[in-house]
Design a protein around this motif. Structure first.
Motif, PDB file in Angstrom:
ATOM      1  N   GLU A 121       6.986  11.897   3.253  1.00  0.00           N
ATOM      2  CA  GLU A 121       8.485  11.379   3.801  1.00  0.00           C
ATOM      3  C   GLU A 121       8.429  11.234   5.031  1.00  0.00           C
ATOM      4  O   GLU A 121       8.242  12.177   5.866  1.00  0.00           O
ATOM      5  N   ARG A 122       8.790  10.123   5.692  1.00  0.00           N
ATOM      6  CA  ARG A 122       9.216   9.741   6.871  1.00  0.00           C
ATOM      7  C   ARG A 122      10.641  10.504   7.362  1.00  0.00           C
ATOM      8  O   ARG A 122      11.402  10.468   6.639  1.00  0.00           O
ATOM      9  N   GLU A 123      10.651  10.894   8.628  1.00  0.00           N
ATOM     10  CA  GLU A 123      11.959  11.350   9.009  1.00  0.00           C
ATOM     11  C   GLU A 123      12.928  10.242   9.093  1.00  0.00           C
ATOM     12  O   GLU A 123      12.542   9.096   9.341  1.00  0.00           O
ATOM     13  N   LYS A 124      14.089  10.623   8.722  1.00  0.00           N
ATOM     14  CA  LYS A 124      15.009   9.657   8.600  1.00  0.00           C
ATOM     15  C   LYS A 124      16.222   9.893   9.765  1.00  0.00           C
ATOM     16  O   LYS A 124      16.362  11.045  10.016  1.00  0.00           O
ATOM     17  N   VAL A 125      16.829   8.605  10.241  1.00  0.00           N
ATOM     18  CA  VAL A 125      17.876   8.802  11.337  1.00  0.00           C
ATOM     19  C   VAL A 125      19.073   7.917  11.070  1.00  0.00           C
ATOM     20  O   VAL A 125      18.780   6.868  10.584  1.00  0.00           O
ATOM     21  N   LEU A 126      20.201   8.330  11.254  1.00  0.00           N
ATOM     22  CA  LEU A 126      21.266   7.126  11.266  1.00  0.00           C
ATOM     23  C   LEU A 126      20.978   6.409  12.423  1.00  0.00           C
ATOM     24  O   LEU A 126      21.018   6.806  13.857  1.00  0.00           O
ATOM     25  N   VAL A 127      21.435   4.797  12.450  1.00  0.00           N
ATOM     26  CA  VAL A 127      21.156   4.262  13.468  1.00  0.00           C
ATOM     27  C   VAL A 127      22.309   3.053  13.399  1.00  0.00           C
ATOM     28  O   VAL A 127      22.612   2.856  12.206  1.00  0.00           O
ATOM     29  N   PHE A 163       0.872  -1.244   0.157  1.00  0.00           N
ATOM     30  CA  PHE A 163      -0.003  -0.069   0.157  1.00  0.00           C
ATOM     31  C   PHE A 163       0.884   1.213  -0.062  1.00  0.00           C
ATOM     32  O   PHE A 163       0.774   2.431  -0.687  1.00  0.00           O
ATOM     33  N   GLU A 164       1.646   1.269   0.860  1.00  0.00           N
ATOM     34  CA  GLU A 164       2.722   2.457   0.804  1.00  0.00           C
ATOM     35  C   GLU A 164       3.620   2.803  -0.312  1.00  0.00           C
ATOM     36  O   GLU A 164       3.837   3.882  -0.413  1.00  0.00           O
ATOM     37  N   GLN A 165       3.821   1.588  -0.891  1.00  0.00           N
ATOM     38  CA  GLN A 165       4.712   1.726  -1.943  1.00  0.00           C
ATOM     39  C   GLN A 165       3.968   2.089  -3.281  1.00  0.00           C
ATOM     40  O   GLN A 165       4.248   2.763  -4.239  1.00  0.00           O
ATOM     41  N   PHE A 166       2.628   1.820  -3.525  1.00  0.00           N
ATOM     42  CA  PHE A 166       1.745   1.714  -4.777  1.00  0.00           C
ATOM     43  C   PHE A 166       0.576   2.565  -4.508  1.00  0.00           C
ATOM     44  O   PHE A 166       0.244   3.438  -5.363  1.00  0.00           O
ATOM     45  N   THR A 177      20.775   3.966   7.613  1.00  0.00           N
ATOM     46  CA  THR A 177      19.683   4.844   7.679  1.00  0.00           C
ATOM     47  C   THR A 177      18.131   4.281   8.058  1.00  0.00           C
ATOM     48  O   THR A 177      17.907   3.165   7.485  1.00  0.00           O
ATOM     49  N   ALA A 178      17.540   4.554   9.081  1.00  0.00           N
ATOM     50  CA  ALA A 178      16.292   4.067   9.284  1.00  0.00           C
ATOM     51  C   ALA A 178      15.132   4.989   9.250  1.00  0.00           C
ATOM     52  O   ALA A 178      15.319   6.346   9.314  1.00  0.00           O
ATOM     53  N   GLU A 179      13.970   4.521   8.733  1.00  0.00           N
ATOM     54  CA  GLU A 179      12.915   5.831   8.458  1.00  0.00           C
ATOM     55  C   GLU A 179      11.903   5.540   9.872  1.00  0.00           C
ATOM     56  O   GLU A 179      11.536   4.369  10.163  1.00  0.00           O
ATOM     57  N   LEU A 180      11.508   6.522  10.398  1.00  0.00           N
ATOM     58  CA  LEU A 180      10.984   6.527  11.935  1.00  0.00           C
ATOM     59  C   LEU A 180       9.422   6.413  11.724  1.00  0.00           C
ATOM     60  O   LEU A 180       8.870   7.272  10.766  1.00  0.00           O
ATOM     61  N   PHE A 181       8.869   5.615  12.373  1.00  0.00           N
ATOM     62  CA  PHE A 181       7.325   5.605  12.421  1.00  0.00           C
ATOM     63  C   PHE A 181       6.989   6.399  13.714  1.00  0.00           C
ATOM     64  O   PHE A 181       5.711   6.829  13.885  1.00  0.00           O
TER      65      PHE A 181
END
Length: 642
Positions: free
Chosen positions: A328-334, A310-313, A399-403
């Motif tokens: 776009e979700r916030e991104k952070v280095l993990v 769903f999120e991709q299409f 990189t992680a996309e934050l929920f």
């Protein structure tokens, strides 16, 4: 239509599949327009630019309580030579927001006025033109652009619209989506008594997840009744939806390669298959088709696979119809705490738990099954592993996309180690007393918890490691495996460990010695778990070798998983805590009362969040809830052992 297995012959990459989708349905912001009132427009997308009809404010007004004056009449006033003004002639009392009296162009604050009598006000400093005045049109000028086309109206925008005299606005109609859940195994949760469910039957929830996701990104949906695995009926439902006013049609389930997965043939019989299978995990079985110029998409039946698809299409398609960019979700280095292998040629959406430990954010992988909705409800974010990668190395930064917001990650207490049911109670109790703090627990066994402390990837480890030499818990293991790390040990609970057995004890089990019987199937805990060490200790005392136990090598990672195995009769018994047996209405044979502690590195012990954690553990509310679970003892709960 015959029942045959589908084969993914020409799977597309994610990039290719999205490109095909957007070229097939290029409409951007092409939906019809409707008028809604300003107060009902929040979340809607403007179909046309909106211009102010009136100015705001519509008059010159006082910005302070005081007196309105002509600025030039005050020139020359000073402390040594104050100026007297005649009220209602040279000066006029005004309150904030009042219309400025004619002939005045400044306001002097009440605090800067000396009232001589009812007719005279004295000032010791001059005013300057337009001092403390809101000029006409200072906020909004009539005819100016308030918001451009494709702007999404926020709650703040409502004030600007009404202030500018715009009481209704043209917005794009919400994209309408028809959801058709398919599968003969599905049950309507609104109509079923769950106590009457049979093996193989499933409560249908996917369409409700999709419906809420559709509404969250600006669309609206209708839900078709449950459809059995009958291709003719599914064809009729899809055809009816396409012929109606729906902009998108989604079938749910039946898109994979099984013999009863009919979606591909349904779409093919009505129109054209554009994509069948995408090289992503989860989400591979998605089908993208076109029927009478409309997108008909076969969504995977596994919930996480469906959500990713769903999120991709679907979500970007809805956004394009509305003339909006994809969110776009916030991104952070993990930093990844363990090596994570991945399949070459497949882009993986890895669900992870996150927490800030020291000066870095650590990521722990959640189970990867596409059928487990909790692997996404429990996740703090997603790491996307590229198709050309075989995985992530231990301690690699990615990189992680934050929920969730980043500050929520910073306020997460990371507990790694042995599983215990009281951790769920503790997580909830923390939310009651300190809603900003989250407890994140990963169950890898007691030894796994100590190793997590050694690697510096957690704040707390849960442990119940028995020293078989002297009967103590945890201390000797800490000295052996964490010799250079200073820690505090805080008791969480004492708990009853024993054999979990079905109601009525059909195999007539009485103790550990019965595990060697040929008719007993056992379910074990993983190597390194404190329960596994306890079992081996008890077996050694009875001179029972692991080879004598049927199922010794069959492992689970939590006490509840052991209890579930006993409940569904895949095992006759397993060693676990009393609370797990009681939670599933099973019987319990006590073996030992053991000590379950929290191991906390001293570098974290004095932190604000850990202090809150310990105070919560010591609270009567928490201890009362723990006792209610059964099989727990709280006499030393919260005590600092060393």
């Amino acid at each position: 239509m015959t029942s045959t297995r589908n084969i993914y012959l020409k799977m597309k990459t994610l990039e290719q599949a999205r490109d095909i989708l957007f070229k097939a349905f290029p409409g951007f912001g092409t939906l019809d327009t409707e008028m809604v009132t300003a107060d009902q427009a929040v979340g809607r997308v403007l179909a046309e630019p909106v211009f102010a009809k009136i100015s705001s404010p519509g008059f010159h007004s006082a910005a302070m309580d005081g007196i309105a004056v002509k600025a030039e009449a005050t020139y020359g006033a000073c402390e040594t030579s104050p100026k007297k003004l005649i009220l209602n002639k040279d000066a006029f009392y005004v309150n904030t927001g009042h219309v400025l009296p004619q002939g005045t162009d400044a306001v002097i604050m009440m605090e800067h006025i000396n009232i001589q009598d009812e007719n005279i006000a004295e000032i010791e400093a001059p005013a300057f033109p337009w001092q403390y005045i809101r000029k006409m049109g200072e906020d909004i000028v009539a005819t100016e652009l308030l918001f451009p086309r494709n702007h999404m109206i926020s709650p703040y925008c409502t004030g600007a619209l009404i202030g500018g005299g715009v009481f209704s606005v043209p917005v794009r109609k919400k994209p309408e989506v028809m959801l058709i859940p398919t599968g003969s195994e599905l049950l309507d949760w609104k109509k079923i008594n769950i106590e009457n469910m049979k093996p193989g039957q499933v409560l249908e929830s996917n369409s409700y997840v999709l419906g809420n996701m559709i509404e969250a990104c600006g669309g609206k949906y209708a839900r078709h009744g449950l459809m059995p695995d009958n291709p003719e009926k599914i064809i009729k439902a899809v055809e009816d939806a396409v012929n109606n006013d729906f902009d998108i049609v989604l079938t749910v389930g039946g898109s994979s390669a099984g013999s009863e997965d009919y979606t591909k043939e349904v779409i093919k019989s009505l129109g054209e298959i554009l994509v069948h299978g995408v090289t992503i995990m989860p989400g591979k079985p998605v089908i993208i088709g076109m029927v009478k110029g409309k997108p008909v998409i076969g969504m995977p039946g596994y919930p996480v696979s469906m959500i990713v698809a769903f999120e991709q299409f679907v979500m970007p398609l809805i956004c394009r119809l509305l003339g909006r960019p994809e969110p776009e979700r916030e991104k952070v280095l993990v930093d990844v705490t363990r090596k994570i292998p991945s399949k070459l040629g497949i882009e993986e959406f890895l669900r992870v738990k996150l927490g800030k430990v020291g000066n870095r954010i650590t990521a722990s992988s959640l189970p990867r099954g596409a059928g487990s909705i909790t692997t996404i409800t429990d996740a703090d974010g997603i790491i996307r592993i590229p198709a050309n990668s075989e995985g992530i190395k231990e301690n690699e930064t990615v990189t992680a996309e934050l929920f969730k917001p980043l500050n929520a990650v910073h306020n997460t207490i990371v507990i790694v180690g042995s599983h215990d049911n009281t951790l769920d109670i503790l997580a909830d109790q923390l939310k009651i007393e300190n809603s900003g703090i989250t407890l994140c627990s990963s169950h890898v066994g007691s030894m796994g918890g100590l190793m997590a402390i050694k690697r510096g990837v957690c704040h707390v480890a849960g442990s119940h490691l028995l020293d078989t030499e002297n009967g103590s818990y945890n201390i000797s293991y800490i000295k052996r495996f964490l010799p250079d790390i200073k820690v505090k040990i805080v008791n969480l609970v004492f708990r009853d460990q024993g054999l979990i057995i079905p109601k009525g004890n059909p195999k007539n089990i009485h103790g550990i010695e019965d595990l060697a019987r040929k008719d007993i199937k056992f379910i074990n805990r993983q190597s390194g778990a404190g329960t596994r060490i306890l079992l081996d200790y008890q077996l050694n005392k009875l001179n029972i070798s692991p080879e004598m136990i049927q199922g010794y090598g069959h492992e689970e990672f939590t006490h509840m998983s052991v209890a579930v195995a006993v409940l569904n009769r895949t095992a006759d018994t397993g060693l676990g805590i009393c609370a797990a047996a009681r939670a599933l209405n099973l019987e319990f044979i006590p073996v030992v009362t053991e000590q379950y502690d929290l191991i906390i590195p001293e570098e974290h012990f004095e932190s604000k969040n850990i202090k809150i954690l310990i105070n919560t553990i010591k609270s009567m509310d928490f201890q009362t809830r723990v006792k209610a679970l059964g099989g727990y003892h709280t006499e030393r709960t919260g005590e600092i052992i060393i």
